[in-house]
Motif scaffolding. Structure first.
Motif, PDB file in Angstrom:
ATOM      1  N   PRO A 146       0.811  -1.218   0.000  1.00 14.16           N
ATOM      2  CA  PRO A 146       0.000   0.000   0.000  1.00 14.16           C
ATOM      3  C   PRO A 146       0.845   1.267   0.000  1.00 14.16           C
ATOM      4  CG  PRO A 146       0.071  -0.952   2.213  1.00 14.16           C
ATOM      5  CD  PRO A 146       0.957  -1.797   1.337  1.00 14.16           C
ATOM      6  N   LEU A 147       0.322   2.286  -0.674  1.00 17.92           N
ATOM      7  CA  LEU A 147       0.917   3.614  -0.667  1.00 17.92           C
ATOM      8  C   LEU A 147      -0.187   4.639  -0.449  1.00 17.92           C
ATOM      9  CD1 LEU A 147       3.290   3.386  -3.783  1.00 17.92           C
ATOM     10  CD2 LEU A 147       3.981   3.299  -1.380  1.00 17.92           C
ATOM     11  N   LYS A 148       0.155   5.757   0.176  1.00 19.24           N
ATOM     12  CA  LYS A 148      -0.789   6.849   0.375  1.00 19.24           C
ATOM     13  C   LYS A 148      -0.173   8.135  -0.137  1.00 19.24           C
ATOM     14  CE  LYS A 148      -4.185   9.420   1.773  1.00 19.24           C
ATOM     15  NZ  LYS A 148      -5.502   9.380   1.104  1.00 19.24           N
ATOM     16  N   CYS A 149      -0.884   8.838  -1.007  1.00 19.95           N
ATOM     17  CA  CYS A 149      -0.412  10.132  -1.489  1.00 19.95           C
ATOM     18  C   CYS A 149      -0.707  11.209  -0.455  1.00 19.95           C
ATOM     19  CB  CYS A 149      -1.092  10.499  -2.805  1.00 19.95           C
ATOM     20  SG  CYS A 149      -0.775   9.353  -4.141  1.00 19.95           S
ATOM     21  N   GLY A 150       0.262  12.085  -0.238  1.00 17.05           N
ATOM     22  CA  GLY A 150       0.040  13.225   0.625  1.00 17.05           C
ATOM     23  C   GLY A 150       0.332  12.969   2.082  1.00 17.05           C
ATOM     24  N   PRO A 151       0.057  13.967   2.933  1.00 15.57           N
ATOM     25  CA  PRO A 151       0.503  13.932   4.328  1.00 15.57           C
ATOM     26  C   PRO A 151      -0.498  13.340   5.305  1.00 15.57           C
ATOM     27  CG  PRO A 151      -0.310  16.116   3.801  1.00 15.57           C
ATOM     28  CD  PRO A 151      -0.445  15.308   2.540  1.00 15.57           C
ATOM     29  N   ASP A 152      -1.400  12.488   4.844  1.00  9.14           N
ATOM     30  CA  ASP A 152      -2.391  11.858   5.722  1.00  9.14           C
ATOM     31  C   ASP A 152      -1.715  10.820   6.606  1.00  9.14           C
ATOM     32  OD1 ASP A 152      -4.367   9.638   6.422  1.00  9.14           O
ATOM     33  OD2 ASP A 152      -5.740  11.130   5.609  1.00  9.14           O
ATOM     34  N   TYR A 153      -1.933  10.909   7.944  1.00  7.30           N
ATOM     35  CA  TYR A 153      -1.304   9.943   8.851  1.00  7.30           C
ATOM     36  C   TYR A 153      -2.310   8.955   9.430  1.00  7.30           C
ATOM     37  CZ  TYR A 153      -2.219  14.484  11.075  1.00  7.30           C
ATOM     38  OH  TYR A 153      -2.761  15.696  11.405  1.00  7.30           O
TER      39      TYR A 153
END
Length: 437
Positions: free
Chosen positions: A35-42
């Motif tokens: 999995p990858l997440k774009c942006g600064p979401d924690y």
């Protein structure tokens, strides 16, 4: 690397439901899903880790250099059968005008060669979805649109009209999800309720996977997955502030980026978790202490009564560095007002007094130059970060600033955060060190 990026035209279109459902559905088939997440979401990465069965990373084209993006992606996706990235907001939403460095999901898809699986909420429309799909296909020539998933479809006729309009353009419709509000995840003021706090989270993700497997063509999606070979030649985005790091970790202190912890461990650092809510003090054998963000405003009474934690933290700070981000920064201050306006005494290691009762949204990227040497780097070292909270600062006290901070929109630098001896804090979350060449 083979994979795709799930994008939409706006928040609330169904990206997270589709992403989690796809991760779990492919994992059930025996695929190793990265999995990858774009942006600064924690918050989302914790859901991804549960759905996929392995930890992922945040990738951010504004906050990270191109080399850092490639290196983190290579290390996160190594040996995976399939990479699934979740976009943020709308696919093209970002800041600034530097090509490839706007922080948008489109930048990440282009950098990694990932085709876009576009999900669109067709509530209140049918054939008009074709105009949106065509715009997505044509707006950014760097991107490949692998297909569309229709969301919140009301009937078979609704699905047919929307599908025929999109496919007449030569764009594949790879799924159509019916309205299904029962699987929606609960939310609070900073986004989704954290994965670890949701009862039956495994069952909820299984329900998403069941929905997706029944209404989305997994075989065609897997066949259309693509990507490129990535170099692994850079350093981690953020060097560890010590070799033995005492890390506050519980429901009040949980906002840590996976790439930061993974980078610290890769550099040989040892993470020593402790729970302030359980009245635990930082490990005395650690050589630094880190209080991440989270929800201390929801647990302020318990934190104020946690004498072992507070006294242990104060003793630790007499000889070793302590840093707090956002909620952790608030706890390092002298006092915190909860939502009802009740003041709770905090650690008193910094002069900050903050209030959640006097709510004000603070949101955006930050670029920071250290205003003095710290365990993160020398005076003047440059970092990127992100700020997202509703707390107000009542008083910063007489502490020196932690850094000189600018935003992503050209605002000039100004002093920010606090520093007193070896104790530092800021409302922004550090993402990467990006010293100018």
């Amino acid at each position: 690397m083979k994979g795709f990026l799930v994008g939409s035209i706006r928040s609330g279109s169904g990206k997270t439901t589709l992403t989690l459902g796809l991760m779990r559905a492919f994992a059930r088939r025996g695929a190793s899903v990265a999995p990858l997440k774009c942006g600064p979401d924690y918050i989302d990465p914790a859901f991804h880790a549960i759905a996929a069965g392995r930890s992922g990373s945040n990738l951010d084209s504004w906050a990270m250099t191109p080399a850092q993006v490639e290196t983190l992606a290579a290390r996160t996706t190594g040996a995976a059968d399939l990479v699934i990235a979740e976009g943020l907001m709308g696919l093209f939403d970002g800041v600034g005008s530097v090509p490839g460095r706007t922080g948008s999901s489109a930048d990440i898809a282009a950098a990694l060669g990932l085709p876009v699986l576009f999900i669109h909420d067709v509530s209140g429309q049918s054939s008009s979805v074709a105009a949106v799909a065509l715009g997505v296909k044509l707006l950014d020539p760097r991107l490949t649109l692998m297909g569309v998933v229709l969301n919140r479809v009301g009937s078979e006729r609704h699905r047919r009209l929307a599908t025929e309009a999109v496919e007449a353009l030569g764009i594949a419709v790879l799924g159509a999800l019916p309205r299904q509000d029962s699987i929606a995840l609960p939310e609070r003021h900073l986004g989704l309720v954290q994965a670890g706090e949701i009862a039956g989270i495994e069952q909820r993700i299984d329900a998403m996977a069941d929905l997706v497997a029944a209404h989305v063509d997994l075989d065609r999606i897997a066949a259309a997955a693509d990507g490129r070979t990535l170099p692994d030649a850079g350093d981690s985005a953020l060097a560890p502030p010590g070799q033995r790091i005492a890390l506050a970790r519980d429901a009040a202190f949980s906002f840590t980026y996976p790439h930061v912890l993974a980078g610290w461990r890769a550099a040989g650092a040892e993470i020593l978790p402790f729970s302030p809510l359980a009245d635990e003090a930082p490990d005395p054998s650690a050589d630094c202490c880190w209080l991440p963000g989270g929800y201390p405003e929801l647990h302020a009474g318990r934190i104020a009564a946690a004498d072992r934690f507070l006294n242990g933290l104060r003793a630790f700070a007499t000889t070793r560095p302590v840093h707090g981000e956002c909620g952790g920064y608030m706890v390092l201050g002298t006092g915190l007002e909860d939502a009802e306006g009740t003041r709770h005494a905090m650690a008193g290691l910094l002069g900050l007094q903050s209030s959640y009762a006097r709510r004000k949204l603070h949101l955006g990227y930050r670029k920071a130059r250290l205003a003095g040497a710290t365990s993160f780097g020398p005076d003047g070292a440059t970092f990127t970060g992100h700020e997202f909270h509703y707390a107000s600062t009542l008083d910063r006290g007489g502490d020196a600033p932690f850094a000189l901070v600018a935003d992503a929109h050209g605002k000039s630098e100004s002093p920010d955060g606090s520093r007193r001896g070896q104790v530092t804090g800021s409302f922004f979350h550090l993402i990467a060190r990006v010293d100018p060449a």
